[in-house]
Design a protein around this motif. Structure first.
Motif: not given
Length: 495
Positions: A155-184
């Motif tokens: 709708p912006i460019s009005k072109t059909a110059n598309w990339t390949e379709v890729r799967q995109f995981n929707l989950m947000f991830s983070t770390q749990v633990g007090s020390v970065a090296e030991d976090s999960s």
């Protein structure tokens, strides 16, 4: 005399929501954060009232449904068992010219809507069916070919110059633990249902629950949406109201049909009109379902999903049993047709899942009313929120005609006497006509005018928001008269 309501745009609704304290862009002083919103002083009241109506409809009207409040953080294997780690993806496609990213399925659904609007319903259905087949087969190249074959352009460019379709995981991830090296690595939950499933036996045993029974929950969920849009309809942080109903295998379709009708009654009971609601059966079933239907509402941008009802089979409990090595079985002592106990089995599940934010938006859109009132030179446009009285942020406003001669003190005393029964405000600022309008704009169903006659006989005038009609009543009648109209019971009795 009022005339038919005027057409409202989504932009009108967004502007009203912000101007009158319902919804604000999050972190607005820093130019906001895309697809994240804050509920203002009136919005939080409306949303809480909707959540209360849902909660009571589930746990108060059904003896076999109880509630829980599970944590947002869960053991990461929870999401492995549920299929989210491996399969919680959206098909993503980019336009090379505009650099904009889109969900491939939404592009195709948009094309199907164009066909429907043009009267080519069969063509629309065929397109959706083909899309469902390709996505089920995980044929992403085929999805891209279908987009190109349908001449779908950015709708912006009005072109059909598309990339390949890729799967995109929707989950947000983070770390749990007090020390970065030991976090999960852990995840912000993408749905609230799994908190119910992992507590299935805890609730069943401690509550001595017998099949069929349900577990309800209201809670936040988080999804890294590719395209978050249309105000609070699609957000990255949102709230779900879910109920998982555990049933004997083989009875799930009966319960699926029953819950479809029960949930449709709920939406009508909170004030959504039948002509703006419809069922939409899924073309493509999720990996856990053997039947699925959406309850759609007609938003200003068309019919869209507000609630999903799914027959989830035993997918979730079975996978949790396999991965955790903990049995997720129920012993059914009832006798079957042969006179033998049904014994141990993993229950099947029927799910009802409604987005609190989407229900809020549907309710707000439906309530937002612009109409022309008066005739000739007295004709003017009136705007108000036609909310069910039980859902309105403020139930009654007490308005003294003037501040002098004891009217203000009398009004304050009336407001104070009503506050323990329902949310009441006192307002003596400006002309009373302007005060009526202020309350109309936030959906207050009843305005109580205190005048000189009040000082003589302890009567007041109640102005009704929708009709603008007025009636004279005794102060002693206010609590019962208004309390009846604004009670949540008025919603529950229609479910």
């Amino acid at each position: 005399m009022s005339k038919p309501a005027l057409t409202n745009s989504l932009q009108d609704i967004i502007s009203h929501a912000k101007e009158y304290g319902f919804v604000f862009p999050s972190s607005e002083i820093y130019d906001g954060l895309q697809a994240v919103y804050d509920y203002g002083q009136n919005g939080v009241e409306l949303k809480n009232n909707l959540k209360t109506a849902w909660w009571k409809a589930m746990t108060q009207l059904h003896d076999n449904i109880v509630g829980i409040d599970a944590a947002i953080f869960m053991h990461p294997l929870t999401w492995k068992a549920s299929g989210h780690v491996d399969g919680f993806n959206d098909p993503m496609i980019d336009n090379k010219d505009s650099k904009k990213r889109y969900r491939a399925d939404q592009l195709l659904e948009g094309k199907a809507e164009e066909y429907t609007a043009a009267g080519e319903a069969e063509k629309a259905q065929a397109l959706l069916a083909e899309m469902g087949r390709l996505l089920s087969a995980e044929d992403l190249a085929g999805v891209r070919d279908l987009i190109i074959a349908e001449n779908i352009v950015c709708p912006i460019s009005k072109t059909a110059n598309w990339t390949e379709v890729r799967q995109f995981n929707l989950m947000f991830s983070t770390q749990v633990g007090s020390v970065a090296e030991d976090s999960s690595l852990i995840y912000l939950r993408p749905e609230t249902a799994q908190g119910i499933f992992v507590n299935f036996l805890n609730v069943q045993k401690t509550g001595r629950m017998k099949i069929p029974f349900g577990i309800a929950q209201i809670g936040k969920a988080f999804r890294n949406e590719i395209v978050a849009r249309q105000f609070t309809f699609r957000m990255r942080e949102f709230e779900q109201m879910e109920m998982q109903f555990f049933v004997r295998p083989g009875t799930e379709m009966e319960w699926y049909s029953a819950w479809k009708e029960t949930r449709m009654k709920f939406h009508k009971a909170v004030g959504l009109p039948a002509e703006k609601l419809k069922f939409h059966d899924h073309e493509k079933l999720a990996h856990y379902a053997n039947a699925a239907v959406d309850i759609e509402f007609e938003f200003p941008f068309g019919f869209r999903e507000m609630e999903g009802i799914h027959s989830r089979t035993d997918f979730d409990l079975r996978n949790h049993q396999e991965l955790s090595k903990k049995k997720q079985q129920y012993f059914d002592a009832e006798l079957d047709a042969n006179g033998k106990p049904y014994g141990n089995y993993i229950p099947y599940v029927v799910e009802t899942s409604v987005g609190a934010d989407r229900l809020f938006l549907a309710t707000f859109c439906n309530a937002f009313t612009k109409e022309t009132v008066g005739e000739g030179e007295n004709e003017k446009e009136r705007t108000y929120l036609k909310l069910h009285p039980a859902l309105a942020p403020i139930k009654a406003a007490v308005l003294p005609l003037v501040k002098k001669d004891g009217l203000a003190e009398k009004g304050e005393a009336i407001a104070q006497s009503l506050k323990s029964s329902f949310r009441t405000v006192y307002d003596d600022g400006g002309a009373i006509g302007k005060r009526y309008t202020r309350q109309d704009l936030i959906g207050t169903p009843f305005c109580i005018a205190v005048d000189y006659q009040t000082m003589e006989d302890d009567t007041v005038t109640i102005r009704h928001r929708d009709s603008m009609e007025q009636e004279r009543v005794s102060i002693s009648e206010l609590k019962e008269k208004i309390g009846y109209q604004v009670s949540m019971e008025r919603i529950l009795e229609n479910i």
